[in-house]
Design an enzyme around this catalytic site. Structure first.
Site, PDB file in Angstrom:
ATOM      1  N   VAL A   1      -8.632   8.078  -4.460  1.00 41.06           N
ATOM      2  CA  VAL A   1      -8.664   7.165  -5.612  1.00 41.06           C
ATOM      3  C   VAL A   1      -8.084   7.819  -6.872  1.00 41.06           C
ATOM      4  O   VAL A   1      -7.263   7.195  -7.560  1.00 41.06           O
ATOM      5  CB  VAL A   1     -10.097   6.626  -5.834  1.00 41.06           C
ATOM      6  CG1 VAL A   1     -10.193   5.837  -7.131  1.00 41.06           C
ATOM      7  CG2 VAL A   1     -10.519   5.768  -4.649  1.00 41.06           C
TER       8      VAL A   1
ATOM      9  N   GLY B   1      -8.111   0.148  -3.353  1.00 39.72           N
ATOM     10  CA  GLY B   1      -6.675  -0.109  -3.376  1.00 39.72           C
ATOM     11  C   GLY B   1      -6.299  -1.562  -3.235  1.00 39.72           C
ATOM     12  O   GLY B   1      -7.147  -2.450  -3.269  1.00 39.72           O
TER      13      GLY B   1
ATOM     14  N   SER C   1       1.938  14.698   3.218  1.00 37.95           N
ATOM     15  CA  SER C   1       1.049  15.612   2.493  1.00 37.95           C
ATOM     16  C   SER C   1       1.529  17.043   2.708  1.00 37.95           C
ATOM     17  O   SER C   1       1.975  17.401   3.797  1.00 37.95           O
ATOM     18  CB  SER C   1      -0.379  15.458   3.025  1.00 37.95           C
ATOM     19  OG  SER C   1      -1.142  16.577   2.642  1.00 37.95           O
TER      20      SER C   1
ATOM     21  N   GLU D   1      -1.545  -2.953   4.989  1.00 38.23           N
ATOM     22  CA  GLU D   1      -0.654  -2.388   5.996  1.00 38.23           C
ATOM     23  C   GLU D   1      -0.904  -3.135   7.302  1.00 38.23           C
ATOM     24  O   GLU D   1      -1.920  -3.799   7.478  1.00 38.23           O
ATOM     25  CB  GLU D   1      -0.924  -0.887   6.154  1.00 38.23           C
ATOM     26  CG  GLU D   1      -0.646  -0.173   4.836  1.00 38.23           C
ATOM     27  CD  GLU D   1      -0.355   1.309   4.945  1.00 38.23           C
ATOM     28  OE1 GLU D   1      -1.224   2.044   5.425  1.00 38.23           O
ATOM     29  OE2 GLU D   1       0.744   1.725   4.520  1.00 38.23           O
TER      30      GLU D   1
ATOM     31  N   LYS E   1     -11.424  -3.605  -4.439  1.00 40.14           N
ATOM     32  CA  LYS E   1     -12.014  -2.812  -5.527  1.00 40.14           C
ATOM     33  C   LYS E   1     -11.196  -1.514  -5.731  1.00 40.14           C
ATOM     34  O   LYS E   1      -9.972  -1.535  -5.657  1.00 40.14           O
ATOM     35  CB  LYS E   1     -13.498  -2.577  -5.246  1.00 40.14           C
ATOM     36  CG  LYS E   1     -14.301  -3.888  -5.249  1.00 40.14           C
ATOM     37  CD  LYS E   1     -15.636  -3.793  -4.551  1.00 40.14           C
ATOM     38  CE  LYS E   1     -16.718  -3.158  -5.375  1.00 40.14           C
ATOM     39  NZ  LYS E   1     -18.027  -3.161  -4.648  1.00 40.14           N
TER      40      LYS E   1
ATOM     41  N   ASN F   1      -4.587  13.102   6.937  1.00 37.96           N
ATOM     42  CA  ASN F   1      -5.453  12.861   8.102  1.00 37.96           C
ATOM     43  C   ASN F   1      -4.733  12.211   9.284  1.00 37.96           C
ATOM     44  O   ASN F   1      -5.096  12.417  10.427  1.00 37.96           O
ATOM     45  CB  ASN F   1      -6.689  12.068   7.697  1.00 37.96           C
ATOM     46  CG  ASN F   1      -6.347  10.761   7.047  1.00 37.96           C
ATOM     47  OD1 ASN F   1      -5.218  10.546   6.618  1.00 37.96           O
ATOM     48  ND2 ASN F   1      -7.305   9.870   6.969  1.00 37.96           N
TER      49      ASN F   1
ATOM     50  N   GLU G   1     -17.155   9.983  -1.879  1.00 36.19           N
ATOM     51  CA  GLU G   1     -16.456  10.145  -0.595  1.00 36.19           C
ATOM     52  C   GLU G   1     -16.444  11.626  -0.237  1.00 36.19           C
ATOM     53  O   GLU G   1     -15.940  12.447  -0.992  1.00 36.19           O
ATOM     54  CB  GLU G   1     -15.015   9.621  -0.707  1.00 36.19           C
ATOM     55  CG  GLU G   1     -14.304   9.668   0.628  1.00 36.19           C
ATOM     56  CD  GLU G   1     -12.835   9.255   0.555  1.00 36.19           C
ATOM     57  OE1 GLU G   1     -12.134   9.714  -0.366  1.00 36.19           O
ATOM     58  OE2 GLU G   1     -12.390   8.492   1.422  1.00 36.19           O
TER      59      GLU G   1
ATOM     60  N   LEU H   1       7.009  -1.037 -13.864  1.00 35.43           N
ATOM     61  CA  LEU H   1       6.875  -2.328 -13.158  1.00 35.43           C
ATOM     62  C   LEU H   1       7.389  -2.274 -11.725  1.00 35.43           C
ATOM     63  O   LEU H   1       8.117  -3.148 -11.266  1.00 35.43           O
ATOM     64  CB  LEU H   1       7.570  -3.445 -13.943  1.00 35.43           C
ATOM     65  CG  LEU H   1       6.991  -3.692 -15.332  1.00 35.43           C
ATOM     66  CD1 LEU H   1       7.793  -4.726 -16.092  1.00 35.43           C
ATOM     67  CD2 LEU H   1       5.535  -4.119 -15.257  1.00 35.43           C
TER      68      LEU H   1
ATOM     69  N   GLY I   1       2.109  10.285   1.785  1.00 34.26           N
ATOM     70  CA  GLY I   1       1.068  10.288   2.806  1.00 34.26           C
ATOM     71  C   GLY I   1      -0.088  11.230   2.536  1.00 34.26           C
ATOM     72  O   GLY I   1       0.043  12.212   1.815  1.00 34.26           O
TER      73      GLY I   1
ATOM     74  N   CYS J   1     -10.340   7.407   6.268  1.00 33.14           N
ATOM     75  CA  CYS J   1     -10.630   6.723   5.002  1.00 33.14           C
ATOM     76  C   CYS J   1     -11.619   5.591   5.160  1.00 33.14           C
ATOM     77  O   CYS J   1     -12.436   5.332   4.292  1.00 33.14           O
ATOM     78  CB  CYS J   1      -9.343   6.193   4.415  1.00 33.14           C
ATOM     79  SG  CYS J   1      -8.435   5.212   5.610  1.00 33.14           S
TER      80      CYS J   1
ATOM     81  N   GLU K   1      -3.380   2.615  -0.507  1.00 27.19           N
ATOM     82  CA  GLU K   1      -4.385   2.775   0.560  1.00 27.19           C
ATOM     83  C   GLU K   1      -5.238   3.971   0.179  1.00 27.19           C
ATOM     84  O   GLU K   1      -4.827   5.115   0.395  1.00 27.19           O
ATOM     85  CB  GLU K   1      -3.686   3.004   1.907  1.00 27.19           C
ATOM     86  CG  GLU K   1      -2.916   1.809   2.420  1.00 27.19           C
ATOM     87  CD  GLU K   1      -3.813   0.649   2.806  1.00 27.19           C
ATOM     88  OE1 GLU K   1      -5.044   0.807   2.864  1.00 27.19           O
ATOM     89  OE2 GLU K   1      -3.266  -0.443   3.035  1.00 27.19           O
TER      90      GLU K   1
HETATM   91  P1  NAD Z   1      -4.568  13.148  -2.138  1.00 29.98           P
HETATM   92  O1  NAD Z   1      -4.814  11.996  -3.013  1.00 29.98           O
HETATM   93  O2  NAD Z   1      -4.967  14.489  -2.592  1.00 29.98           O
HETATM   94  O3  NAD Z   1      -3.017  13.260  -1.754  1.00 29.98           O
HETATM   95  C1  NAD Z   1      -2.332  12.189  -1.157  1.00 29.98           C
HETATM   96  C2  NAD Z   1      -0.846  12.393  -1.331  1.00 29.98           C
HETATM   97  O4  NAD Z   1      -0.494  12.176  -2.699  1.00 29.98           O
HETATM   98  C3  NAD Z   1      -0.325  13.774  -0.979  1.00 29.98           C
HETATM   99  O5  NAD Z   1       0.910  13.640  -0.311  1.00 29.98           O
HETATM  100  C4  NAD Z   1      -0.139  14.435  -2.348  1.00 29.98           C
HETATM  101  O6  NAD Z   1       0.850  15.430  -2.358  1.00 29.98           O
HETATM  102  C5  NAD Z   1       0.295  13.258  -3.183  1.00 29.98           C
HETATM  103  N1  NAD Z   1       0.029  13.352  -4.608  1.00 29.98           N
HETATM  104  C6  NAD Z   1      -0.986  13.985  -5.228  1.00 29.98           C
HETATM  105  N2  NAD Z   1      -0.920  13.781  -6.558  1.00 29.98           N
HETATM  106  C7  NAD Z   1       0.148  12.984  -6.773  1.00 29.98           C
HETATM  107  C8  NAD Z   1       0.721  12.392  -7.942  1.00 29.98           C
HETATM  108  N3  NAD Z   1       0.205  12.591  -9.168  1.00 29.98           N
HETATM  109  N4  NAD Z   1       1.815  11.609  -7.812  1.00 29.98           N
HETATM  110  C9  NAD Z   1       2.345  11.372  -6.578  1.00 29.98           C
HETATM  111  N5  NAD Z   1       1.849  11.919  -5.448  1.00 29.98           N
HETATM  112  C10 NAD Z   1       0.748  12.708  -5.544  1.00 29.98           C
HETATM  113  O7  NAD Z   1      -5.275  12.754  -0.749  1.00 29.98           O
HETATM  114  P2  NAD Z   1      -5.480  13.642   0.546  1.00 29.98           P
HETATM  115  O8  NAD Z   1      -6.506  14.676   0.203  1.00 29.98           O
HETATM  116  O9  NAD Z   1      -4.172  14.042   1.091  1.00 29.98           O
HETATM  117  O10 NAD Z   1      -6.099  12.573   1.553  1.00 29.98           O
HETATM  118  C11 NAD Z   1      -7.448  12.218   1.562  1.00 29.98           C
HETATM  119  C12 NAD Z   1      -7.662  10.922   0.803  1.00 29.98           C
HETATM  120  O11 NAD Z   1      -6.809   9.905   1.308  1.00 29.98           O
HETATM  121  C13 NAD Z   1      -9.061  10.404   0.958  1.00 29.98           C
HETATM  122  O12 NAD Z   1      -9.539   9.913  -0.271  1.00 29.98           O
HETATM  123  C14 NAD Z   1      -8.912   9.270   1.932  1.00 29.98           C
HETATM  124  O13 NAD Z   1      -9.902   8.295   1.867  1.00 29.98           O
HETATM  125  C15 NAD Z   1      -7.555   8.733   1.585  1.00 29.98           C
HETATM  126  N6  NAD Z   1      -6.978   7.998   2.714  1.00 29.98           N
HETATM  127  C16 NAD Z   1      -6.861   6.630   2.645  1.00 29.98           C
HETATM  128  C17 NAD Z   1      -6.353   5.909   3.706  1.00 29.98           C
HETATM  129  C18 NAD Z   1      -6.229   4.418   3.662  1.00 29.98           C
HETATM  130  O14 NAD Z   1      -5.454   3.863   4.434  1.00 29.98           O
HETATM  131  N7  NAD Z   1      -6.933   3.712   2.815  1.00 29.98           N
HETATM  132  C19 NAD Z   1      -5.944   6.574   4.848  1.00 29.98           C
HETATM  133  C20 NAD Z   1      -6.047   7.967   4.894  1.00 29.98           C
HETATM  134  C21 NAD Z   1      -6.570   8.662   3.816  1.00 29.98           C
END
Ligand code: NAD
Length: 487
Positions: free
Chosen positions: A230, A457, A178, A461, A454, A153, A384, A244, A150, A284, A250
């Site tokens: 991303v 993701g 997170s 959901e 694009k 946010n 972003e 695989l 997760g 997001c 997301e």
């Molecule tokens: P982040 O990418 O820094 O971290 C997300 C999660 O991934 C965290 O739990 C982190 O510990 C984990 N993580 C980090 N590196 C990893 C790795 N190499 N392997 C596995 N897990 C790893 O994101 P964030 O700062 O927590 O959240 C903000 C971002 O999330 C923004 O870019 C936002 O747009 C996106 N977001 C997307 C959605 C959506 O539904 N599309 C919703 C909420 C947030």
């Protein structure tokens, strides 16, 4: 203020601690105070969580879908009964105002359990395929052990949006919130046990970017569902692809909102404000590039400025507060540096642009900020920001604005405000995004699919579509006669 959970992890139906893991400090963003200390999962904890999920999944999948659904619906009921307590915890975890969390966080998680608990009784049906004598049938079957990862946010919502469809389909899940917001998911795990879920079907382990890869690459994991940025998505999808595994990604966005000159201006301003300032801009799908037709630009900006300056910023626990702090000091620093770039690259600062004077103390507050005269090449229009920074860009022509709106690697969301319905549909048809809104913005009820295209993701959901990402088809050919062979 304290929000210390019983232990860091929730595995096989109970709280588990392993103090060998590095310490995670949970910080209340409104004061900077440490409200809980947890530990990242050690390799031993990860093994325990995955083994527990693997064991529990077989039994859970053998339940009838309706019986699984009853558990999920019960969990929804408990979440609604405990909405205030869960919302208060979400406010401590994230700093989001209680005014928001009480309507948007546990409630949206409960919607998810209720929805998937309800539809699952029929949603796992397969089909029967006549073949003239012989015949075949399909079964929709769970994938096995799912890992959910997760962002910070929407910690409770994300824990439920991944957990509900995964469990409904008969999978077990290991969820890693997170490291910035470790608290909420533990409560979801507790509630599922109270609702009658077998031990081990929903496990929570804490961890950071070092822990995540251990989960993703574990050989007993069949699927990874990530909500994150991303760059993280690229790493996680790459690691999953090398084995695989199924994935749902997301990820982030830089979504456009297009406001035509025939739009209801106040409604469009509401959409733009919802799509930039809700959750202190940490959403997001936010529409952070607001393209406003030149003919209405001055009126739009004047009213937007007045309404933005009237936003009540302050103590998230005060019901009147409309905007809380950012989630962390680091995130506020990042957003302030983007604001500096906006100023340096020549955008016009309409309002905001710094730390509000109205709040004192160590909280990570920031002013809701609007830039006008933003051009497509500016950093603030391309990257972003993930904070309350709205970029207003001008346009005159429909084809031009569509091309500019699409000129980004992201494709999460988009919005159009116009009173001309043929134009609205024509434009959304051409905008490259997974989730789009006409004359509103950022509404994501559980009934509709949500997700990106694009670089934002893939996978969806919510809605029945989510179940396809947590299950697969098994096809059985039934030979009714003698098996013939040419040998
Ligand atoms: P982040 O990418 O820094 O971290 C997300 C999660 O991934 C965290 O739990 C982190 O510990 C984990 N993580 C980090 N590196 C990893 C790795 N190499 N392997 C596995 N897990 C790893 O994101 P964030 O700062 O927590 O959240 C903000 C971002 O999330 C923004 O870019 C936002 O747009 C996106 N977001 C997307 C959605 C959506 O539904 N599309 C919703 C909420 C947030």
């Amino acid at each position: 203020m304290k929000a210390q959970p019983q232990a860091s992890h929730f595995i096989d139906g109970e709280y588990v601690e392993d103090t060998d893991g590095t310490v995670i400090e949970s910080i209340y963003p409104a004061t900077g105070e440490v409200i809980a200390r947890l530990h990242t999962a050690t390799p031993d904890i990860i093994e325990k969580a995955i083994a527990s999920a693997k064991r529990a999944q077989k039994e859970w999948a053998s339940w009838s879908p309706a019986a699984r659904g009853r558990v999920l619906k019960k969990a929804a009921e408990i979440m609604r009964e405990r909405n205030r307590e869960l919302s208060e915890l979400e406010t401590l975890d994230t700093g989001k105002p209680i005014q928001e969390t009480i309507v948007a966080d546990p409630t949206s998680g409960a919607d998810s359990f209720e929805f998937f608990g309800g539809i699952i009784a029929t949603a796992m049906n397969g089909s029967q395929i006549p073949l003239g004598g012989d015949w075949a049938y399909t079964k929709r079957v769970p994938l096995g052990v799912v890992v959910g990862i997760g962002a910070w946010n929407y910690p409770q919502q994300i824990a439920c949006w991944k957990g509900a469809p995964a469990l409904a389909a008969g999978n077990a899940i290991v969820f890693k919130p997170s490291e910035v917001t470790p608290l909420g998911a533990l409560k979801i795990a507790e509630i599922l046990i109270e609702a009658g879920a077998p031990k081990g079907v929903y496990n929570v382990i804490q961890g950071d970017r070092e822990t995540g890869p251990l989960l993703v690459s574990h050989p007993d994991v069949a699927k990874v569902s990530l909500t994150g940025s991303v760059p993280t998505g690229r790493k996680v999808a790459g690691a999953a692809a090398s084995q695989l595994k199924h994935v749902t990604m997301e990820l982030g966005g830089k979504s456009p909102i297009v406001v035509f000159d025939d739009a209801d201006i106040d409604s469009a301003i509401s959409g733009a404000m919802l799509g930039n300032f809700y959750s202190t801009g940490q959403v997001c799908s936010n529409g952070t590039r607001v393209f406003v037709h030149k003919a209405i630009k001055e009126t739009f900006l004047a009213r937007l400025k007045a309404r933005t300056e009237a936003i009540l910023i302050g103590d998230p626990q005060d019901e009147a507060t409309q905007m809380g702090p950012m989630v962390s000091l680091a995130q506020r620093e990042k957003v302030l540096s983007y604001i500096d770039k906006g100023k340096a690259e020549g955008a016009t600062l309409v309002t905001g642009g710094g730390i509000p004077n109205s709040v004192t103390g160590e909280g990570f507050y920031i002013q809701p900020t609007v830039f006008a005269d933003v051009t497509d090449d500016m950093t603030i229009a391309r990257e972003e920001i993930f904070g309350p920074v709205m970029c207003v860009l001008d346009f005159e022509d429909e084809a031009e604005v569509i091309a500019r709106a699409n000129a980004t690697e992201f494709g999460l969301s988009a919005g159009v405000f116009t009173s001309d319905f043929s134009r609205a549909h024509r434009v959304v048809d051409q905008l490259e995004a997974g989730t789009l809104w006409i004359n509103t913005y950022n509404l994501c009820p559980v009934e509709i699919p949500f997700g990106g295209s694009k670089q934002s993701g893939f996978g969806r959901e919510n809605s029945a579509a989510a179940l396809e990402h947590y299950s697969e088809l098994k096809t059985v050919y039934v030979g009714m006669g003698k098996c013939e062979a040419p040998y």
